[in-house]
Design a protein around this motif. Structure first.
Motif, PDB file in Angstrom:
ATOM      1  N   GLU A  89       0.821  -1.206   0.000  1.00  0.00           N
ATOM      2  CA  GLU A  89       0.000   0.000   0.000  1.00  0.00           C
ATOM      3  C   GLU A  89       0.860   1.263   0.000  1.00  0.00           C
ATOM      4  OE1 GLU A  89      -3.416  -0.058   2.751  1.00  0.00           O
ATOM      5  OE2 GLU A  89      -2.794  -2.107   3.233  1.00  0.00           O
ATOM      6  N   ILE A  90       2.114   1.116   0.349  1.00  0.00           N
ATOM      7  CA  ILE A  90       3.029   2.262   0.418  1.00  0.00           C
ATOM      8  C   ILE A  90       4.068   2.209  -0.692  1.00  0.00           C
ATOM      9  CG2 ILE A  90       4.717   3.467   1.863  1.00  0.00           C
ATOM     10  CD1 ILE A  90       3.305   2.269   4.279  1.00  0.00           C
ATOM     11  N   PHE A  91       4.653   1.045  -0.876  1.00  0.00           N
ATOM     12  CA  PHE A  91       5.764   0.923  -1.822  1.00  0.00           C
ATOM     13  C   PHE A  91       5.342   0.402  -3.187  1.00  0.00           C
ATOM     14  CE2 PHE A  91       7.298  -0.045   2.531  1.00  0.00           C
ATOM     15  CZ  PHE A  91       7.945   1.170   2.748  1.00  0.00           C
ATOM     16  N   GLY A  92       4.144  -0.160  -3.283  1.00  0.00           N
ATOM     17  CA  GLY A  92       3.655  -0.669  -4.553  1.00  0.00           C
ATOM     18  C   GLY A  92       3.506  -2.179  -4.547  1.00  0.00           C
ATOM     19  N   PRO A  93       2.627  -2.702  -5.412  1.00  0.00           N
ATOM     20  CA  PRO A  93       2.404  -4.146  -5.466  1.00  0.00           C
ATOM     21  C   PRO A  93       3.451  -4.858  -6.312  1.00  0.00           C
ATOM     22  CG  PRO A  93       0.984  -3.045  -7.023  1.00  0.00           C
ATOM     23  CD  PRO A  93       1.731  -1.957  -6.313  1.00  0.00           C
ATOM     24  N   VAL A  94       3.507  -6.163  -6.169  1.00  0.00           N
ATOM     25  CA  VAL A  94       4.373  -6.972  -7.022  1.00  0.00           C
ATOM     26  C   VAL A  94       3.800  -6.968  -8.445  1.00  0.00           C
ATOM     27  CG1 VAL A  94       5.232  -9.308  -7.466  1.00  0.00           C
ATOM     28  CG2 VAL A  94       5.120  -8.438  -5.118  1.00  0.00           C
ATOM     29  N   ASP A  95       4.681  -6.783  -9.432  1.00  0.00           N
ATOM     30  CA  ASP A  95       4.272  -6.807 -10.840  1.00  0.00           C
ATOM     31  C   ASP A  95       3.997  -8.263 -11.232  1.00  0.00           C
ATOM     32  OD1 ASP A  95       4.089  -6.788 -13.613  1.00  0.00           O
ATOM     33  OD2 ASP A  95       5.476  -5.097 -13.802  1.00  0.00           O
ATOM     34  N   LEU A  96       2.719  -8.592 -11.434  1.00  0.00           N
ATOM     35  CA  LEU A  96       2.344  -9.978 -11.697  1.00  0.00           C
ATOM     36  C   LEU A  96       2.874 -10.476 -13.040  1.00  0.00           C
ATOM     37  CD1 LEU A  96      -1.326  -9.987 -10.351  1.00  0.00           C
ATOM     38  CD2 LEU A  96       0.766 -10.756  -9.210  1.00  0.00           C
ATOM     39  N   ARG A  97       2.976  -9.582 -14.007  1.00  0.00           N
ATOM     40  CA  ARG A  97       3.497 -10.001 -15.316  1.00  0.00           C
ATOM     41  C   ARG A  97       4.946 -10.442 -15.207  1.00  0.00           C
ATOM     42  NH1 ARG A  97       1.949  -4.642 -18.509  1.00  0.00           N
ATOM     43  NH2 ARG A  97       2.739  -3.891 -16.512  1.00  0.00           N
ATOM     44  N   ARG A  98       5.734  -9.670 -14.464  1.00  0.00           N
ATOM     45  CA  ARG A  98       7.136 -10.030 -14.271  1.00  0.00           C
ATOM     46  C   ARG A  98       7.264 -11.272 -13.383  1.00  0.00           C
ATOM     47  NH1 ARG A  98      11.106  -9.030 -17.011  1.00  0.00           N
ATOM     48  NH2 ARG A  98      12.549  -8.288 -15.399  1.00  0.00           N
ATOM     49  N   LEU A  99       6.316 -11.413 -12.435  1.00  0.00           N
ATOM     50  CA  LEU A  99       6.369 -12.559 -11.548  1.00  0.00           C
ATOM     51  C   LEU A  99       6.180 -13.868 -12.334  1.00  0.00           C
ATOM     52  CD1 LEU A  99       6.626 -13.465  -8.605  1.00  0.00           C
ATOM     53  CD2 LEU A  99       4.132 -13.288  -8.414  1.00  0.00           C
ATOM     54  N   ARG A 100       5.339 -13.827 -13.376  1.00  0.00           N
ATOM     55  CA  ARG A 100       5.134 -15.013 -14.213  1.00  0.00           C
ATOM     56  C   ARG A 100       6.414 -15.410 -14.942  1.00  0.00           C
ATOM     57  NH1 ARG A 100       0.418 -11.981 -15.807  1.00  0.00           N
ATOM     58  NH2 ARG A 100      -1.411 -12.685 -14.623  1.00  0.00           N
ATOM     59  N   GLU A 101       7.289 -14.426 -15.120  1.00  0.00           N
ATOM     60  CA  GLU A 101       8.567 -14.688 -15.776  1.00  0.00           C
ATOM     61  C   GLU A 101       9.638 -15.115 -14.766  1.00  0.00           C
ATOM     62  OE1 GLU A 101       9.459 -11.061 -17.742  1.00  0.00           O
ATOM     63  OE2 GLU A 101       7.666 -11.107 -19.017  1.00  0.00           O
ATOM     64  N   GLY A 102       9.219 -15.223 -13.496  1.00  0.00           N
ATOM     65  CA  GLY A 102      10.157 -15.633 -12.463  1.00  0.00           C
ATOM     66  C   GLY A 102      10.943 -14.502 -11.848  1.00  0.00           C
ATOM     67  N   VAL A 103      10.521 -13.256 -12.107  1.00  0.00           N
ATOM     68  CA  VAL A 103      11.224 -12.082 -11.576  1.00  0.00           C
ATOM     69  C   VAL A 103      10.302 -11.348 -10.608  1.00  0.00           C
ATOM     70  CG1 VAL A 103      12.333  -9.884 -12.135  1.00  0.00           C
ATOM     71  CG2 VAL A 103      12.553 -11.837 -13.691  1.00  0.00           C
ATOM     72  N   VAL A 104      10.795 -11.125  -9.385  1.00  0.00           N
ATOM     73  CA  VAL A 104      10.029 -10.364  -8.392  1.00  0.00           C
ATOM     74  C   VAL A 104      10.378  -8.886  -8.560  1.00  0.00           C
ATOM     75  CG1 VAL A 104       9.568  -9.983  -5.949  1.00  0.00           C
ATOM     76  CG2 VAL A 104      10.022 -12.300  -6.793  1.00  0.00           C
ATOM     77  N   GLU A 105       9.393  -8.110  -8.991  1.00  0.00           N
ATOM     78  CA  GLU A 105       9.610  -6.686  -9.233  1.00  0.00           C
ATOM     79  C   GLU A 105       8.417  -5.914  -8.683  1.00  0.00           C
ATOM     80  OE1 GLU A 105      10.036  -3.954 -13.169  1.00  0.00           O
ATOM     81  OE2 GLU A 105      11.492  -5.582 -12.934  1.00  0.00           O
ATOM     82  N   ILE A 106       8.701  -4.786  -8.054  1.00  0.00           N
ATOM     83  CA  ILE A 106       7.656  -3.974  -7.444  1.00  0.00           C
ATOM     84  C   ILE A 106       7.242  -2.880  -8.426  1.00  0.00           C
ATOM     85  CG2 ILE A 106       7.010  -2.571  -5.464  1.00  0.00           C
ATOM     86  CD1 ILE A 106       7.688  -5.450  -4.788  1.00  0.00           C
ATOM     87  N   GLU A 107       5.932  -2.708  -8.590  1.00  0.00           N
ATOM     88  CA  GLU A 107       5.407  -1.640  -9.445  1.00  0.00           C
ATOM     89  C   GLU A 107       5.259  -0.382  -8.592  1.00  0.00           C
ATOM     90  OE1 GLU A 107       4.679   0.657 -12.046  1.00  0.00           O
ATOM     91  OE2 GLU A 107       4.738  -1.388 -12.857  1.00  0.00           O
ATOM     92  N   THR A 108       6.200   0.555  -8.728  1.00  0.00           N
ATOM     93  CA  THR A 108       6.269   1.707  -7.826  1.00  0.00           C
ATOM     94  C   THR A 108       5.590   2.965  -8.356  1.00  0.00           C
ATOM     95  OG1 THR A 108       8.424   2.307  -8.766  1.00  0.00           O
ATOM     96  CG2 THR A 108       8.425   0.893  -6.815  1.00  0.00           C
ATOM     97  N   ALA A 109       5.024   2.909  -9.548  1.00  0.00           N
ATOM     98  CA  ALA A 109       4.405   4.101 -10.131  1.00  0.00           C
ATOM     99  C   ALA A 109       3.304   4.632  -9.211  1.00  0.00           C
ATOM    100  CB  ALA A 109       3.830   3.772 -11.511  1.00  0.00           C
ATOM    101  N   GLY A 110       3.394   5.912  -8.881  1.00  0.00           N
ATOM    102  CA  GLY A 110       2.400   6.549  -8.039  1.00  0.00           C
ATOM    103  C   GLY A 110       2.541   6.250  -6.560  1.00  0.00           C
ATOM    104  N   MET A 111       3.572   5.533  -6.179  1.00  0.00           N
ATOM    105  CA  MET A 111       3.757   5.153  -4.783  1.00  0.00           C
ATOM    106  C   MET A 111       4.931   5.924  -4.164  1.00  0.00           C
ATOM    107  SD  MET A 111       1.225   3.138  -4.854  1.00  0.00           S
ATOM    108  CE  MET A 111       1.210   2.307  -3.261  1.00  0.00           C
ATOM    109  N   LEU A 112       5.196   5.668  -2.887  1.00  0.00           N
ATOM    110  CA  LEU A 112       6.207   6.428  -2.154  1.00  0.00           C
ATOM    111  C   LEU A 112       7.595   6.407  -2.795  1.00  0.00           C
ATOM    112  CD1 LEU A 112       7.069   8.094   0.289  1.00  0.00           C
ATOM    113  CD2 LEU A 112       7.293   5.965   1.590  1.00  0.00           C
TER     114      LEU A 112
END
Length: 374
Positions: A89-112
């Protein structure tokens, strides 16, 4: 050639200070008894430090931050923290598209992590995981997410709380907020002004955007503050820290050292290249010298709040009178404005004997009397 370059650099600082002071003045128009908050947010943005606002619920702790953020421009993030607030809720959610590729990435657009000015209400209620991530953002301006550590553009983060935490486990986190502002309900003398402002578009967030140069001005002043000459104020600052510690106010070594940044920021906001000292008393919040006769014109409300000096109060009342004169004209006809004028007149008369008024404040008082009697 060197003198010419120095003069050009100083001219750039003055231009940047003018832009930032203009944004600050525009933000103060919509504030009642919260002007200190806007000034200290601006001071901290230039100093590269963070602010803790402490006050009871319903004291408009966030209003000053929103207004100055609107006027300075840039990306703004606001969040109310609670015990069950999730980091996404503060830093952004996990990018599900990247997660399907095996990469954990946070979608930070509009977040802290992508914000330039931030406000975190009930900042001490966040979980340990949130606080640990926040420490990197506040201290190092980076957002740690696995192997990548992208830089964060954060200029200032304002945390709000009902009280300063006593829990030792929160002490290190609280220490990251160098500046502190304590707010109380609006004084009775300004209630009419509060009711009037509370019914305007400004109060509902419809604020006219400030100068596009303001945020760039903050960065220019921050650069100047890093090379600001502070040799003449260090002795006075050390004395102030000793007195605060002797009075039971805990000042860590880190806070003592970093408080110099506030002095430098106050100096460059006034368009100067160094702090004032040379044996004269100077304090952190106001750059007050010679017993209060000189001061930081950019931070007039903070000067009055922290110095408790009559000269600072006179400057603030004179500035308020000039603003009213500019807004309403020499002969205001709108009866709804009368309570505002009467409030300022009462404050002048309560604080000063008529023979003690300087020329400007005496003229403003005379205009206020004529206006309320019209």
């Amino acid at each position: 050639m060197q003198e010419q370059e120095q003069e050009q650099a100083q001219g750039g600082v003055r231009e940047a200070a003018f832009a930032v002071r203009g944004a600050l003045a525009a933000a103060r128009v919509g504030l009642v008894d919260r002007e200190v908050g806007a000034e200290v947010v601006t001071l901290c943005a230039v100093a590269g430090e963070h602010l803790l606002v402490v006050g009871a619920p319903g004291t408009a702790k966030s209003l000053a931050v929103r207004l100055i953020a609107e006027q300075l421009g840039g990306r703004y993030f606001e969040c109310l923290l609670g015990r069950f607030t999730e980091p996404n809720e503060i830093f952004g959610p996990v990018d599900l598209r990247r997660l399907r590729e095996g990469v954990v990435e946070i979608e930070t657009a509009g977040m802290l992590p992508e914000a330039e000015i931030a406000f975190l209400d009930e900042v001490f209620l966040g979980s340990t995981a949130i606080r640990n991530t926040l420490l990197g953002l506040l201290n190092e301006r980076v957002f740690r997410r696995g192997a990548t550590v992208p830089a964060a553009p954060l200029r200032v983060c304002v945390g709000a709380a009902n009280h300063v935490p006593q829990d030792p486990s929160l002490a290190a986190f609280a220490d990251r907020f160098l500046a502190r502002v304590f707010v109380d309900p609006v004084a009775d003398a300004r209630l009419e002004e509060l009711l009037e402002e509370g019914d305007t578009p400004t109060a509902s967030g419809q604020v006219v955007q400030g100068s596009p140069d303001a945020l760039a001005g903050v960065d220019r002043l921050a650069e100047a503050a890093r090379v600001c000459e502070l040799g003449s104020v260090r002795l006075v600052l050390a004395t102030a820290v000793r007195r605060l510690r002797a009075a039971g106010v805990p000042i860590t070594d880190r806070r003592g050292v970093r408080s110099q940044r506030l002095v430098a920021a106050a100096a460059v906001l006034d368009g100067r290249a160094g702090g004032r000292g040379a044996g004269r008393p100077v304090d952190v919040a106001t750059d007050r010298a010679d017993g209060g006769r000189a001061g930081c014109g950019s931070l007039c409300h903070a000067a009055e709040e922290y110095s408790h000096g009559s000269a600072a109060r006179a400057r603030r009342l004179a500035a308020t009178g000039r603003d009213l004169l500019a807004r309403f004209g020499p002969e205001p006809r709108d009866g709804d404005r009368r309570p505002r004028l009467e409030a300022v007149l009462r404050e002048i008369d309560a604080g000063f004997a008529t023979p003690d008024l300087d020329v400007e404040l005496a003229a403003i008082r005379a205009w206020l009397i004529a206006a309320v009697q019209a």
